[in-house]
Design a protein around this motif. Structure first.
Motif, PDB file in Angstrom:
ATOM      1  N   VAL A 124       0.848  -1.208   0.000  1.00 36.72           N
ATOM      2  CA  VAL A 124       0.000   0.000   0.000  1.00 36.72           C
ATOM      3  C   VAL A 124       0.883   1.258   0.000  1.00 36.72           C
ATOM      4  CG1 VAL A 124      -1.737   1.309   1.304  1.00 36.72           C
ATOM      5  CG2 VAL A 124      -1.988  -1.163   1.045  1.00 36.72           C
TER       6      VAL A 124
ATOM      7  N   GLU B   7       1.613   7.143  -6.539  1.00 39.43           N
ATOM      8  CA  GLU B   7       0.432   7.995  -6.788  1.00 39.43           C
ATOM      9  C   GLU B   7      -0.727   7.231  -7.442  1.00 39.43           C
ATOM     10  OE1 GLU B   7       1.621  11.654  -8.655  1.00 39.43           O
ATOM     11  OE2 GLU B   7       3.164  12.016  -7.153  1.00 39.43           O
ATOM     12  N   ILE B   8      -0.778   5.935  -7.201  1.00 38.72           N
ATOM     13  CA  ILE B   8      -1.902   5.124  -7.701  1.00 38.72           C
ATOM     14  C   ILE B   8      -3.049   5.251  -6.696  1.00 38.72           C
ATOM     15  CG2 ILE B   8      -2.637   2.739  -8.259  1.00 38.72           C
ATOM     16  CD1 ILE B   8       0.374   2.222  -8.984  1.00 38.72           C
ATOM     17  N   GLN B   9      -2.691   5.464  -5.460  1.00 39.54           N
ATOM     18  CA  GLN B   9      -3.681   5.542  -4.383  1.00 39.54           C
ATOM     19  C   GLN B   9      -3.342   6.733  -3.489  1.00 39.54           C
ATOM     20  OE1 GLN B   9      -4.571   1.617  -2.572  1.00 39.54           O
ATOM     21  NE2 GLN B   9      -4.481   2.658  -0.624  1.00 39.54           N
TER      22      GLN B   9
ATOM     23  N   GLN C 214      -4.090   7.388   3.389  1.00 38.98           N
ATOM     24  CA  GLN C 214      -5.182   7.250   4.358  1.00 38.98           C
ATOM     25  C   GLN C 214      -4.659   7.696   5.709  1.00 38.98           C
ATOM     26  OE1 GLN C 214      -6.423   3.119   4.341  1.00 38.98           O
ATOM     27  NE2 GLN C 214      -8.416   3.751   3.575  1.00 38.98           N
TER      28      GLN C 214
ATOM     29  N   LEU D  30       1.939   1.794  -3.439  1.00 38.30           N
ATOM     30  CA  LEU D  30       0.841   2.364  -4.242  1.00 38.30           C
ATOM     31  C   LEU D  30       0.727   3.870  -4.013  1.00 38.30           C
ATOM     32  CD1 LEU D  30      -2.076  -0.240  -3.851  1.00 38.30           C
ATOM     33  CD2 LEU D  30      -0.608   0.096  -5.845  1.00 38.30           C
ATOM     34  N   VAL D  31       0.859   4.264  -2.752  1.00 35.85           N
ATOM     35  CA  VAL D  31       0.785   5.697  -2.410  1.00 35.85           C
ATOM     36  C   VAL D  31       1.976   6.443  -3.012  1.00 35.85           C
ATOM     37  CG1 VAL D  31       0.859   7.346  -0.490  1.00 35.85           C
ATOM     38  CG2 VAL D  31      -0.629   5.340  -0.349  1.00 35.85           C
TER      39      VAL D  31
ATOM     40  N   GLN E 226       2.340   6.902   4.971  1.00 35.46           N
ATOM     41  CA  GLN E 226       1.442   5.747   4.812  1.00 35.46           C
ATOM     42  C   GLN E 226       2.007   4.515   5.496  1.00 35.46           C
ATOM     43  OE1 GLN E 226      -1.773   5.614   3.155  1.00 35.46           O
ATOM     44  NE2 GLN E 226      -1.621   3.878   4.546  1.00 35.46           N
TER      45      GLN E 226
ATOM     46  N   TRP F  21       4.318   8.332   1.009  1.00 36.81           N
ATOM     47  CA  TRP F  21       4.509   6.896   1.277  1.00 36.81           C
ATOM     48  C   TRP F  21       5.169   6.660   2.633  1.00 36.81           C
ATOM     49  CZ3 TRP F  21       9.063   4.413   2.345  1.00 36.81           C
ATOM     50  CH2 TRP F  21      10.258   5.039   1.978  1.00 36.81           C
TER      51      TRP F  21
END
Ligand code: SF4
Ligand code: SF4
Ligand code: SF4
Lengths: 195, 67
Positions: A105, A112-114, A117, A108-109, A144, A141
């Motif tokens: 995850v 920049e795909i997600q 949070q 992904l962050v 994250q 990231w």
């Protein structure tokens, strides 16, 4: 009976309290949780021992202090299935799958795909707002991964405390993923000596 | 060497998770964790008090009469 000598490392349980408090102030401190992943492995792979569990683990000590010294433990007998290899290894695989998911995850962050949070997820289900611990400007990231690791550390601490309250103080250590992994490594390295 | 106590701790190495709780609580320093794999009491030091058995989270220790 002889009173056991106290050493500096008998007070490492305080680190558990400091760690969770720091993560409540600034999530980046959660990265320090990697110490609890790396040190046991260094002892197991490098030294073929569980010295981390046996001497330096803050969580193991915290459970002993709260369960035995403060007397919070009900000291019930753990069910056999919880002590069994299937549960211990199964939980270890699940736990490390969750750990690698945190890395995924974060990637992904970072790509920049997600989006990030800004929450801590407890028991892989309940999302708690934690946004005051994060300020814009931190590489997404990096933050994250910190949120993810803190969630995993907090989740395992909650399970460990629940096990301490119901069963014997250090019951978590029976199925602790790090404990199971390091014992597995030690078993692989172990050469029985003839007495 | 003094006389051995009538009872002693026996560890089931299959159940032991090598957490070190027993070594931590043993009042005579008899328990040792062998290579991170299992716990083993030093026979000469173990007085069979059973404190380790009471604390062992894996129920891997029994106190038995020495054979
Ligand atoms: S089994 Fe886990 S919690 Fe227990 S002492 Fe080892 S690393 Fe710490
Ligand atoms: S307390 Fe029990 S499980 Fe832990 S090292 Fe001792 S015998 Fe093994
Ligand atoms: S029975 Fe008592 S003396 Fe023997 S290993 Fe256990 S705690 Fe130590």
């Amino acid at each position: 009976m002889k009173k056991q000598q106290r050493h500096w490392y008998h007070y490492l349980w305080i680190w558990s309290i400091i760690y969770f408090s720091l993560g409540f102030v600034n999530i980046l401190f959660a990265w320090l949780g990697l110490i609890s992943f790396c040190l046991p492995l260094i002892f197991a792979i490098g030294g073929g021992n569980k010295l981390f569990c046996n001497r330096y683990c803050d969580r193991g000590q915290f459970l002993r202090v709260m369960g035995s010294q403060v007397g919070l433990s009900l000291r019930r007998e753990m069910p056999d299935w919880m002590k069994g290899k299937a549960f211990r290894y199964g939980f270890m695989v699940f736990f490390f799958a969750m750990f690698f998911n945190i890395i995924y995850v974060s990637w992904l962050v970072g790509s920049e795909i997600q989006g990030i949070q800004e929450a801590v997820t407890v028991l892989w289900t309940f999302q708690l707002p934690w946004n005051w611990t994060y300020s814009a400007g931190i590489t997404p990231w990096v933050a994250q991964f910190a949120f993810g690791l803190y969630s995993l550390m907090l989740t395992s601490e909650i399970i460990a405390i629940a096990a301490m309250l119901i069963y014997k103080p250090r019951s978590w250590c029976v199925f602790c993923p790090m404990g199971t992994l390091t014992q597995t490594i030690c078993k692989a390295k172990y050469v029985p000596t003839t007495i | 060497m003094g006389k051995l106590s009538p009872r002693h701790a026996v560890v089931d190495s299959n159940m032991c998770v090598a957490c070190g709780t027993c070594a931590d609580v043993c009042p005579t320093g008899a328990m040792e964790i062998v290579s991170g794999v299992f716990a083993k009491p030093t026979e000469e030091k173990c007085v069979g008090c059973g404190i380790c058995a009471k604390e062992c989270p894996a129920s891997a220790i029994r106190v038995e009469v020495r054979s």
